[in-house]
Design an enzyme around this catalytic site. Structure first.
Site, PDB file in Angstrom:
ATOM      1  CB  THR A  31      -0.944  -0.004   1.232  1.00 21.13           C
ATOM      2  OG1 THR A  31      -1.463  -1.320   1.425  1.00 21.13           O
ATOM      3  CG2 THR A  31      -2.102   0.962   1.040  1.00 21.13           C
ATOM      4  CB  ALA A  83      -2.098  -1.062   9.360  1.00 16.81           C
ATOM      5  N   GLY A  96       4.340  -6.676   9.087  1.00 18.36           N
ATOM      6  CA  GLY A  96       4.252  -7.809   8.165  1.00 18.36           C
ATOM      7  C   GLY A  96       5.413  -7.805   7.178  1.00 18.36           C
ATOM      8  CD  GLU A 103       6.548  -0.204   8.893  1.00 23.30           C
ATOM      9  OE1 GLU A 103       6.423  -0.483   7.702  1.00 23.30           O
ATOM     10  OE2 GLU A 103       6.009  -0.868   9.798  1.00 23.30           O
TER      11      GLU A 103
HETATM   12  C1  5RP Z   1       5.522  -3.314   6.882  1.00 24.78           C
HETATM   13  C2  5RP Z   1       4.169  -2.941   7.390  1.00 24.78           C
HETATM   14  C3  5RP Z   1       3.100  -2.746   6.367  1.00 24.78           C
HETATM   15  O1  5RP Z   1       2.520  -1.508   6.573  1.00 24.78           O
HETATM   16  C4  5RP Z   1       2.057  -3.817   6.526  1.00 24.78           C
HETATM   17  O2  5RP Z   1       2.698  -5.077   6.458  1.00 24.78           O
HETATM   18  C5  5RP Z   1       0.983  -3.715   5.450  1.00 24.78           C
HETATM   19  O3  5RP Z   1       1.497  -4.112   4.223  1.00 24.78           O
HETATM   20  P1  5RP Z   1       0.643  -4.076   2.899  1.00 24.78           P
HETATM   21  O4  5RP Z   1       0.381  -2.641   2.584  1.00 24.78           O
HETATM   22  O5  5RP Z   1       1.542  -4.735   1.881  1.00 24.78           O
HETATM   23  O6  5RP Z   1      -0.613  -4.852   3.130  1.00 24.78           O
HETATM   24  O7  5RP Z   1       3.930  -2.791   8.550  1.00 24.78           O
HETATM   25  O8  5RP Z   1       6.420  -3.561   7.934  1.00 24.78           O
END
Ligand code: 5RP
Length: 219
Positions: A31, A83, A96, A103
Site C-alpha cells: 500500500t 497496516a 508484516g 516505522e
Molecule cells: C511493513 C508494514 C506494512 O505496513 C504492513 O505489512 C501492510 O502491508 P501491505 O500494505 O503490503 O498490506 O507494517 O512492515
C-alpha cells in the site's frame, strides 16, 4: 473495487493531505508503494521524504524523490503508512514487511500519522494477524520463552533479517483486547527491539479503501 484497487485508492487519497513544501514520512509495503508512486507525480511540491526501510528508500530514489536522514530533520508534519490490522480506535498491528522498528521511529517523530489500508485490514480485535516482534538475535530464545509466558506462540520468521540486522518472531494465538497494555508489557522484555503494536502512538486518521470508495475514519 478489488483489494489492490482499494489499496491504490487509499494511497491516492492520502496525497490530498500533504501540506505544500513539507517533508513526508513514508511507510513500507504494497500500500505504501502505491503511495510512493503517487507521490512521484507531486514530487516538485514536497521538500523530500523520510524512508521507513531500505526498500522504501530505493523506491523513493528511483522516482527522483530526495530521501533525507531523520537526524537532519527537526519536524516531520506527516507520516503515511499501511497496516496489517487496524481497529476503529486506530490501534494497529504492523511489521508484516519486517520494517516495524523504523516505522515506529518515524511515526513517533511525525505530527500526524495517516494509515492507508484496504477494507480487509479493519478488525474488531487485533491478533488474528501474527504480531511481529523484532529481536536481537542472541536474545531469541529468552524472548520466545517470555512471550510463551504471556500466552503467545512465537515463530521465527525463516530466512529473514531486518534492516537493523535483527530477527523477527511472529507471535500467533493472541487475542489483543488491551493493545496499549500489551505493547507496554512487551517493551519491558530485554532483547525485544520493537513490537508491532502501534497503540501508544495510534494513527490519527485512517483512509480505508472499500468497495464503495475511500472512507475516512478518525477517532
Ligand atoms: C511493513 C508494514 C506494512 O505496513 C504492513 O505489512 C501492510 O502491508 P501491505 O500494505 O503490503 O498490506 O507494517 O512492515
Amino acid at each position: 473495487m478489488n483489494q489492490d484497487e482499494q489499496k491504490r485508492a487509499a494511497a491516492h487519497a492520502a496525497i490530498q493531505h500533504i501540506p505544500a513544501g513539507c517533508i513526508v514520512g513514508v511507510g513500507t509495503g504494497s500500500t505504501a508503494n502505491y503511495f510512493i508512486d503517487a507521490l512521484a507525480d507531486i514530487r516538485s511540491r514536497i521538500d523530500g521524504a523520510i524512508a521507513s526501510s531500505e526498500a522504501t528508500a530505493r523506491r523513493l530514489s528511483g522516482h527522483g524523490i530526495e530521501v533525507m536522514d531523520l537526524n537532519n530533520v527537526d519536524e516531520l508534519p506527516l507520516y503515511v503508512d499501511g497496516a496489517d490490522e487496524i481497529t476503529s480506535h486506530l490501534h494497529m498491528i504492523k511489521g508484516g514487511g519486517g520494517a516495524l522498528t523504523r516505522e515506529k521511529v518515524v511515526a513517533a517523530v511525525a505530527k500526524k500519522f495517516i494509515c492507508i489500508a484496504d477494507q480487509s485490514k479493519l478488525v474488531d480485535v487485533l491478533g488474528k494477524f501474527p504480531l511481529p516482534v523484532e529481536v536481537i538475535p542472541m536474545a531469541r530464545g529468552y524472548v520466545a520463552r517470555e512471550i510463551i509466558r504471556l500466552g503467545g506462540q512465537p515463530m521465527l520468521r525463516q530466512g529473514f533479517t531486518t534492516d537493523n540486522g535483527n530477527v523477527i518472531l511472529d507471535v500467533h494465538g493472541l487475542q489483543i483486547l488491551n493493545p496499549i497494555e500489551l505493547e507496554t508489557e512487551l517493551n519491558q522484555i530485554t532483547g525485544i527491539v520493537t513490537n508491532g503494536l502501534f497503540a501508544r502512538r495510534p494513527a490519527d486518521l485512517l483512509l480505508l479503501g472499500s468497495e464503495g470508495g475511500v472512507r475516512t475514519i478518525v477517532i
